[in-house]
Design a protein around this motif. Structure first.
Motif, short mmCIF file in Angstrom:
data_model
loop_
_atom_site.label_atom_id
_atom_site.label_comp_id
_atom_site.label_asym_id
_atom_site.label_seq_id
_atom_site.Cartn_x
_atom_site.Cartn_y
_atom_site.Cartn_z
N PRO A 175 -51.22 -15.08 7.89
CA PRO A 175 -49.72 -14.58 7.60
C PRO A 175 -50.11 -13.61 6.34
O PRO A 175 -49.57 -12.45 6.38
N LEU A 176 -50.70 -14.22 5.31
CA LEU A 176 -50.67 -13.32 4.24
C LEU A 176 -51.73 -12.20 4.46
O LEU A 176 -51.47 -11.13 3.97
N ALA A 177 -52.77 -12.35 5.18
CA ALA A 177 -53.73 -11.33 5.36
C ALA A 177 -53.06 -10.26 6.24
O ALA A 177 -53.11 -8.90 5.79
N ALA A 178 -51.98 -10.40 7.04
CA ALA A 178 -51.25 -9.48 7.77
C ALA A 178 -50.45 -8.68 6.92
O ALA A 178 -50.03 -7.54 6.91
N ILE A 179 -49.68 -9.48 5.99
CA ILE A 179 -48.58 -8.92 4.93
C ILE A 179 -49.36 -7.97 4.00
O ILE A 179 -49.02 -6.65 3.81
N LEU A 180 -50.72 -8.39 3.84
CA LEU A 180 -51.38 -7.53 2.76
C LEU A 180 -52.04 -6.01 3.66
O LEU A 180 -51.89 -4.93 2.79
N SER A 181 -52.20 -6.37 4.83
CA SER A 181 -52.45 -5.33 5.75
C SER A 181 -51.42 -4.42 5.62
O SER A 181 -51.46 -2.95 5.71
N TYR A 182 -50.04 -4.79 5.96
CA TYR A 182 -48.95 -4.10 5.99
C TYR A 182 -48.70 -3.29 4.82
O TYR A 182 -48.27 -2.03 4.68
N ALA A 183 -48.92 -4.05 3.64
CA ALA A 183 -48.74 -3.49 2.23
C ALA A 183 -49.51 -2.48 2.23
O ALA A 183 -49.23 -1.15 1.54
N VAL A 184 -50.94 -2.41 2.66
CA VAL A 184 -51.77 -1.26 2.66
C VAL A 184 -51.16 0.16 3.39
O VAL A 184 -51.53 1.18 2.85
N VAL A 185 -50.88 -0.33 4.54
CA VAL A 185 -50.32 0.90 5.35
C VAL A 185 -49.03 1.34 4.54
O VAL A 185 -48.85 2.65 4.73
N ILE A 186 -48.02 0.49 4.03
CA ILE A 186 -46.88 1.04 3.47
C ILE A 186 -47.55 2.02 2.17
O ILE A 186 -46.77 3.07 1.85
N LEU A 187 -48.25 1.61 1.32
CA LEU A 187 -48.87 2.12 0.09
C LEU A 187 -49.46 3.89 0.66
O LEU A 187 -49.23 4.76 -0.10
N LEU A 188 -50.21 3.74 1.62
CA LEU A 188 -50.68 4.92 2.37
C LEU A 188 -49.55 5.85 2.79
O LEU A 188 -49.58 7.16 2.42
N ALA A 189 -48.81 5.09 3.55
CA ALA A 189 -47.73 6.06 3.78
C ALA A 189 -46.79 6.85 2.59
O ALA A 189 -46.49 7.98 2.72
N GLN A 190 -46.72 5.82 1.66
CA GLN A 190 -46.06 6.22 0.45
C GLN A 190 -46.69 7.50 -0.15
O GLN A 190 -46.21 8.64 -0.61
N LEU A 191 -48.05 7.31 -0.29
CA LEU A 191 -48.79 8.46 -0.87
C LEU A 191 -48.78 9.47 -0.28
O LEU A 191 -48.94 10.75 -0.72
N GLU A 192 -48.91 9.58 1.21
CA GLU A 192 -49.12 10.78 1.95
C GLU A 192 -47.87 11.26 2.26
O GLU A 192 -47.74 12.44 2.34
N LEU A 193 -46.76 10.58 2.61
CA LEU A 193 -45.60 11.03 3.30
C LEU A 193 -44.23 10.76 2.42
O LEU A 193 -43.11 10.89 2.78
N ASP A 194 -44.56 10.15 1.28
CA ASP A 194 -43.32 9.77 0.58
C ASP A 194 -42.31 8.87 1.24
O ASP A 194 -41.31 9.39 1.41
N ALA A 195 -42.92 7.94 1.97
CA ALA A 195 -42.04 7.30 3.13
C ALA A 195 -41.09 6.64 2.51
O ALA A 195 -39.91 6.54 3.07
N ILE A 196 -41.01 5.82 1.52
CA ILE A 196 -40.04 4.92 1.04
C ILE A 196 -38.62 5.52 0.79
O ILE A 196 -37.70 5.21 1.59
N PRO A 197 -38.84 6.53 -0.08
CA PRO A 197 -37.22 7.25 -0.13
C PRO A 197 -36.69 7.87 1.20
O PRO A 197 -35.69 8.01 1.32
N ASN A 198 -37.71 8.49 1.70
CA ASN A 198 -37.24 9.22 3.30
C ASN A 198 -36.71 8.17 4.06
O ASN A 198 -35.54 8.68 4.61
N ILE A 199 -37.32 7.09 4.26
CA ILE A 199 -36.73 6.01 5.27
C ILE A 199 -35.35 5.42 4.57
O ILE A 199 -34.58 5.15 5.38
#
Length: 205
Positions: A175-199
């Motif tokens: 489960p922790l490995a999965a959470i870290l993987s999600y965190a990587v995807v979120i980080l990449l989405a934020q860097l590329e798409l500015d995803a967090i404020p848009n969502i």
């Protein structure tokens, strides 16, 4: 009452396979309905189109959405049946041969690789986040990790006893490995798409 957890009858893994299979199948089913809707009503948006960033239509209409010549959700409708059946069979007392586990793992290795590729396409080419696609990503990643670790700890992969013991301990960290993987995807989405404020703006105005 559930059978005790063992490497030959991995109850916890079986339960997760059923849960992940149902969630993944439902996501594929919803995407299939959206594809049918788009074909019947050209030019109309999908019900999961919430903004330019968070939408399904761009993904479904792209060549990446039908990379094998048919809509990708068809893969999910067929593929997610396998973990459901395997999970239920394990809970019912079935034991599978080594070759079966290798084939089962190969299916998830393909799914994991395909999901990683689709994540890259969504972030860097399509510039969208498809809600139902993300649900699929969310269950594929930990399932691949769990099945991989199980093959090591159960002896399907011929490794020394020390490696098997380490893999047995590592299962609790999936489960922790999965959470870290999600965190990587979120980080990449934020860097590329500015995803967090848009969502956030999409959800809460």
């Amino acid at each position: 009452m559930p059978a005790p957890q063992t490497h030959t009858r991995p109850t916890a893994l079986a339960v997760w396979l059923v849960i992940a299979g149902v969630i993944g199948w439902w996501a594929a089913f919803q995407l299939t309905l959206e594809k049918f809707h788009a074909l019947e009503n050209p030019g109309t948006g999908a019900s999961c189109d919430f903004s330019v960033l968070v939408q399904c239509s761009a993904n479904l209409d792209s060549w990446q959405g039908s990379v094998f010549g048919f809509p990708n959700p068809v893969l999910g409708l067929t593929g997610w049946v396998a973990p459901i059946v395997v999970g239920v069979a394990i809970l019912a007392g079935a034991r599978f041969a080594r070759w079966f586990w290798w084939c089962f793992w190969a299916g998830f290795a393909f799914a994991f690789g395909f999901v990683v590729w689709l994540i890259g396409q969504s972030l860097y080419d399509l510039h969208t986040l498809c809600p139902w696609c993300m649900v699929t990503w969310a269950v594929t990643i930990p399932t691949f990790y769990a099945v991989s670790v199980h093959l090591l700890r159960s002896g399907v992969v011929p490794v020394p006893p020390g490696v098997r013991r380490a893999a047995d301990a590592a299962m609790a960290w999936v489960p922790l490995a999965a959470i870290l993987s999600y965190a990587v995807v979120i980080l990449l989405a934020q860097l590329e798409l500015d995803a967090i404020p848009n969502i956030w703006k999409t959800l809460f105005g």
